[in-house]
Write a protein that holds these residues in place. Structure first.
Motif, PDB file in Angstrom:
ATOM      1  N   ASN A   1      32.564  -4.470  46.708  1.00  0.00           N
ATOM      2  CA  ASN A   1      33.097  -3.316  47.447  1.00  0.00           C
ATOM      3  C   ASN A   1      34.288  -3.798  48.440  1.00  0.00           C
ATOM      4  OD1 ASN A   1      32.180  -4.194  50.087  1.00  0.00           O
ATOM      5  ND2 ASN A   1      30.181  -3.005  49.600  1.00  0.00           N
ATOM      6  N   PRO A   2      35.018  -2.748  49.282  1.00  0.00           N
ATOM      7  CA  PRO A   2      36.235  -3.297  49.744  1.00  0.00           C
ATOM      8  C   PRO A   2      35.759  -4.254  51.074  1.00  0.00           C
ATOM      9  CG  PRO A   2      36.141  -0.826  49.485  1.00  0.00           C
ATOM     10  CD  PRO A   2      34.936  -1.255  48.991  1.00  0.00           C
ATOM     11  N   VAL A   3      34.668  -4.108  51.798  1.00  0.00           N
ATOM     12  CA  VAL A   3      34.422  -4.948  52.734  1.00  0.00           C
ATOM     13  C   VAL A   3      34.204  -6.407  52.282  1.00  0.00           C
ATOM     14  CG1 VAL A   3      33.914  -3.367  54.488  1.00  0.00           C
ATOM     15  CG2 VAL A   3      32.090  -4.233  53.046  1.00  0.00           C
TER      16      VAL A   3
ATOM     17  N   PRO B   1      25.702   1.594  44.173  1.00  0.00           N
ATOM     18  CA  PRO B   1      24.993   3.015  43.836  1.00  0.00           C
ATOM     19  C   PRO B   1      24.928   3.775  45.019  1.00  0.00           C
ATOM     20  CG  PRO B   1      24.283   1.556  42.155  1.00  0.00           C
ATOM     21  CD  PRO B   1      24.945   0.700  43.390  1.00  0.00           C
ATOM     22  N   ALA B   2      24.467   3.332  46.136  1.00  0.00           N
ATOM     23  CA  ALA B   2      23.984   3.718  47.317  1.00  0.00           C
ATOM     24  C   ALA B   2      25.243   4.255  48.005  1.00  0.00           C
ATOM     25  CB  ALA B   2      23.225   2.874  48.289  1.00  0.00           C
ATOM     26  N   LEU B   3      26.478   4.014  47.709  1.00  0.00           N
ATOM     27  CA  LEU B   3      27.790   4.639  48.380  1.00  0.00           C
ATOM     28  C   LEU B   3      28.496   5.336  47.132  1.00  0.00           C
ATOM     29  CD1 LEU B   3      28.538   1.593  50.936  1.00  0.00           C
ATOM     30  CD2 LEU B   3      27.261   3.806  51.256  1.00  0.00           C
ATOM     31  N   GLY B   4      27.716   5.716  46.216  1.00  0.00           N
ATOM     32  CA  GLY B   4      28.471   6.541  45.061  1.00  0.00           C
ATOM     33  C   GLY B   4      29.133   5.844  43.875  1.00  0.00           C
TER      34      GLY B   4
ATOM     35  N   VAL C   1      26.950   2.093  58.631  1.00  0.00           N
ATOM     36  CA  VAL C   1      27.478   3.051  57.907  1.00  0.00           C
ATOM     37  C   VAL C   1      27.685   4.382  58.588  1.00  0.00           C
ATOM     38  CG1 VAL C   1      26.839   1.915  55.815  1.00  0.00           C
ATOM     39  CG2 VAL C   1      25.248   3.697  56.911  1.00  0.00           C
ATOM     40  N   ARG C   2      26.870   4.455  59.743  1.00  0.00           N
ATOM     41  CA  ARG C   2      27.085   5.804  60.596  1.00  0.00           C
ATOM     42  C   ARG C   2      28.630   6.276  60.795  1.00  0.00           C
ATOM     43  NH1 ARG C   2      22.979   5.127  65.493  1.00  0.00           N
ATOM     44  NH2 ARG C   2      23.990   2.918  65.161  1.00  0.00           N
TER      45      ARG C   2
ATOM     46  N   VAL D   1      34.258   6.119  42.941  1.00  0.00           N
ATOM     47  CA  VAL D   1      34.746   5.580  44.000  1.00  0.00           C
ATOM     48  C   VAL D   1      35.590   4.453  43.952  1.00  0.00           C
ATOM     49  CG1 VAL D   1      33.065   7.014  45.404  1.00  0.00           C
ATOM     50  CG2 VAL D   1      32.412   4.713  44.677  1.00  0.00           C
ATOM     51  N   GLY D   2      35.514   3.849  42.744  1.00  0.00           N
ATOM     52  CA  GLY D   2      36.294   2.559  42.577  1.00  0.00           C
ATOM     53  C   GLY D   2      37.897   2.589  42.535  1.00  0.00           C
TER      54      GLY D   2
END
Length: 171
Positions: free
Chosen positions: A68-70, A58-61, A109-110, A41-42
Protein backbone atom coordinates in the motif's frame (compact mmCIF):
# COMPACT_ATOMS: atom_id res chain seq x y z
CA UNK A 1 28.81 -6.63 2.13
CA UNK A 2 31.85 -4.55 2.92
CA UNK A 3 31.66 -0.87 2.00
CA UNK A 4 34.43 0.11 -0.37
CA UNK A 5 36.00 3.14 1.33
CA UNK A 6 38.28 3.85 -1.60
CA UNK A 7 36.79 6.06 -4.29
CA UNK A 8 33.70 5.42 -6.48
CA UNK A 9 31.08 7.40 -4.54
CA UNK A 10 33.65 9.98 -3.45
CA UNK A 11 34.54 10.54 -7.12
CA UNK A 12 30.87 11.16 -7.91
CA UNK A 13 30.54 13.58 -4.98
CA UNK A 14 33.72 15.43 -5.98
CA UNK A 15 32.59 15.74 -9.61
CA UNK A 16 29.21 17.01 -8.46
CA UNK A 17 30.85 19.58 -6.16
CA UNK A 18 32.95 20.86 -9.08
CA UNK A 19 29.90 21.05 -11.39
CA UNK A 20 27.90 22.96 -8.77
CA UNK A 21 30.83 25.32 -8.09
CA UNK A 22 30.96 26.07 -11.83
CA UNK A 23 27.19 26.66 -12.03
CA UNK A 24 24.87 26.46 -8.99
CA UNK A 25 21.98 25.49 -11.31
CA UNK A 26 23.72 22.10 -11.65
CA UNK A 27 22.65 21.36 -8.06
CA UNK A 28 18.96 21.12 -9.00
CA UNK A 29 17.69 17.74 -10.13
CA UNK A 30 14.06 17.13 -11.05
CA UNK A 31 12.16 13.88 -10.70
CA UNK A 32 8.82 12.98 -12.29
CA UNK A 33 6.39 10.13 -11.80
CA UNK A 34 2.82 9.56 -12.95
CA UNK A 35 0.04 7.22 -11.97
CA UNK A 36 -3.26 5.78 -13.11
CA UNK A 37 -5.95 3.80 -11.29
CA UNK A 38 -5.76 0.02 -11.33
CA UNK A 39 -8.34 -2.29 -9.79
CA UNK A 40 -10.65 -1.04 -7.05
CA UNK A 41 -8.20 1.19 -5.14
CA UNK A 42 -4.82 0.29 -6.64
CA UNK A 43 -2.61 2.25 -8.98
CA UNK A 44 0.12 1.78 -11.52
CA UNK A 45 2.89 4.31 -11.00
CA UNK A 46 5.25 5.00 -13.89
CA UNK A 47 8.76 6.00 -12.89
CA UNK A 48 10.82 6.39 -16.05
CA UNK A 49 10.94 2.95 -17.61
CA UNK A 50 9.75 1.27 -14.39
CA UNK A 51 6.25 0.55 -13.12
CA UNK A 52 5.45 0.30 -9.44
CA UNK A 53 2.13 -1.24 -8.52
CA UNK A 54 0.37 -0.12 -5.35
CA UNK A 55 -2.76 -1.57 -3.75
CA UNK A 56 -4.52 -1.70 -0.40
CA UNK A 57 -5.39 -4.65 1.83
CA UNK A 58 -8.98 -5.96 1.67
CA UNK A 59 -9.86 -4.06 4.88
CA UNK A 60 -9.24 -0.83 2.90
CA UNK A 61 -11.02 -1.97 -0.28
CA UNK A 62 -8.07 -3.47 -2.12
CA UNK A 63 -6.98 -6.93 -3.13
CA UNK A 64 -3.51 -6.87 -1.50
CA UNK A 65 -1.85 -7.40 -4.88
CA UNK A 66 0.96 -4.96 -4.01
CA UNK A 67 2.21 -2.86 -1.11
CA UNK A 68 0.00 0.00 0.00
CA UNK A 69 1.13 3.64 -0.32
CA UNK A 70 2.46 3.96 3.23
CA UNK A 71 4.41 0.71 2.85
CA UNK A 72 5.90 2.15 -0.35
CA UNK A 73 6.89 5.22 1.66
CA UNK A 74 8.59 3.02 4.29
CA UNK A 75 10.35 1.12 1.48
CA UNK A 76 11.51 4.45 0.01
CA UNK A 77 12.78 5.55 3.41
CA UNK A 78 14.72 2.31 3.86
CA UNK A 79 16.16 2.45 0.34
CA UNK A 80 17.27 6.03 0.89
CA UNK A 81 18.77 5.16 4.28
CA UNK A 82 20.75 2.27 2.76
CA UNK A 83 22.21 4.39 -0.04
CA UNK A 84 22.89 7.31 2.30
CA UNK A 85 24.67 5.06 4.81
CA UNK A 86 26.83 3.64 2.03
CA UNK A 87 27.56 7.07 0.53
CA UNK A 88 28.46 8.72 3.83
CA UNK A 89 30.47 5.71 5.02
CA UNK A 90 32.65 6.19 1.98
CA UNK A 91 32.84 9.98 2.42
CA UNK A 92 33.87 9.56 6.07
CA UNK A 93 36.18 6.59 5.46
CA UNK A 94 34.08 4.30 7.64
CA UNK A 95 34.04 0.58 6.90
CA UNK A 96 30.72 -1.28 7.05
CA UNK A 97 30.76 -5.07 6.99
CA UNK A 98 27.00 -5.52 7.29
CA UNK A 99 24.03 -3.14 7.13
CA UNK A 100 20.31 -3.82 7.55
CA UNK A 101 17.56 -1.23 7.93
CA UNK A 102 13.98 -1.80 9.11
CA UNK A 103 11.17 0.75 9.36
CA UNK A 104 7.71 0.58 10.84
CA UNK A 105 5.02 3.17 11.27
CA UNK A 106 1.79 3.72 13.17
CA UNK A 107 -1.18 5.05 11.24
CA UNK A 108 -4.53 5.98 12.75
CA UNK A 109 -7.13 5.37 9.99
CA UNK A 110 -9.57 7.85 11.56
CA UNK A 111 -7.69 10.60 9.72
CA UNK A 112 -7.87 8.92 6.29
CA UNK A 113 -11.55 8.00 6.62
CA UNK A 114 -12.49 11.45 7.97
CA UNK A 115 -13.76 9.99 11.23
CA UNK A 116 -11.76 12.53 13.22
CA UNK A 117 -10.58 15.70 11.52
CA UNK A 118 -8.08 16.30 14.33
CA UNK A 119 -6.22 13.05 13.54
CA UNK A 120 -3.46 13.24 10.94
CA UNK A 121 -4.13 10.96 7.95
CA UNK A 122 -0.44 10.07 7.78
CA UNK A 123 1.83 8.22 10.13
CA UNK A 124 1.60 9.20 13.78
CA UNK A 125 5.13 7.88 14.31
CA UNK A 126 7.84 6.10 12.31
CA UNK A 127 10.60 4.01 13.83
CA UNK A 128 13.77 3.13 11.94
CA UNK A 129 16.17 0.48 13.19
CA UNK A 130 19.64 0.30 11.67
CA UNK A 131 21.82 -2.71 12.32
CA UNK A 132 25.42 -2.05 11.38
CA UNK A 133 28.61 -3.97 11.98
CA UNK A 134 32.23 -3.63 11.11
CA UNK A 135 35.61 -2.80 12.57
CA UNK A 136 34.85 0.80 13.54
CA UNK A 137 34.15 2.11 17.03
CA UNK A 138 30.62 2.87 18.21
CA UNK A 139 31.58 6.56 18.12
CA UNK A 140 32.44 6.33 14.40
CA UNK A 141 29.13 4.61 13.64
CA UNK A 142 27.31 7.30 15.66
CA UNK A 143 29.10 9.90 13.52
CA UNK A 144 27.88 8.05 10.43
CA UNK A 145 24.30 7.92 11.75
CA UNK A 146 24.37 11.68 12.36
CA UNK A 147 25.57 12.28 8.79
CA UNK A 148 22.81 10.03 7.42
CA UNK A 149 20.09 11.64 9.55
CA UNK A 150 21.28 15.05 8.37
CA UNK A 151 21.51 14.19 4.64
CA UNK A 152 18.91 11.49 3.82
CA UNK A 153 16.45 13.07 1.32
CA UNK A 154 13.50 10.78 2.10
CA UNK A 155 13.95 11.22 5.84
CA UNK A 156 13.94 14.97 5.22
CA UNK A 157 10.58 14.65 3.43
CA UNK A 158 9.10 13.46 6.73
CA UNK A 159 10.98 15.57 9.24
CA UNK A 160 11.12 18.81 7.25
CA UNK A 161 8.49 20.94 5.58
CA UNK A 162 8.13 20.36 1.83
CA UNK A 163 5.71 22.67 0.03
CA UNK A 164 3.36 20.77 -2.27
CA UNK A 165 1.40 22.61 -4.95
CA UNK A 166 -1.49 20.57 -6.39
CA UNK A 167 -3.05 21.60 -9.69
CA UNK A 168 -6.47 20.15 -10.58
CA UNK A 169 -7.25 20.00 -14.30
CA UNK A 170 -10.82 19.15 -15.20
CA UNK A 171 -12.33 18.46 -18.59
Amino acid sequence: MTTDVRKPLNDIADATARAVADDPANALVGFRVSGTPEGTVGSAITVGKHTIRVDEPPALGGEATAPNPVEVYLASLIACQVVTYRFWAQRLGITIDDLAVQAEGDLDVRGFFGLDDHTRPGFQAVRVTVRISGPESAQRYNELQHAVDTHCPVLDLTTGHTPVDTTLITS
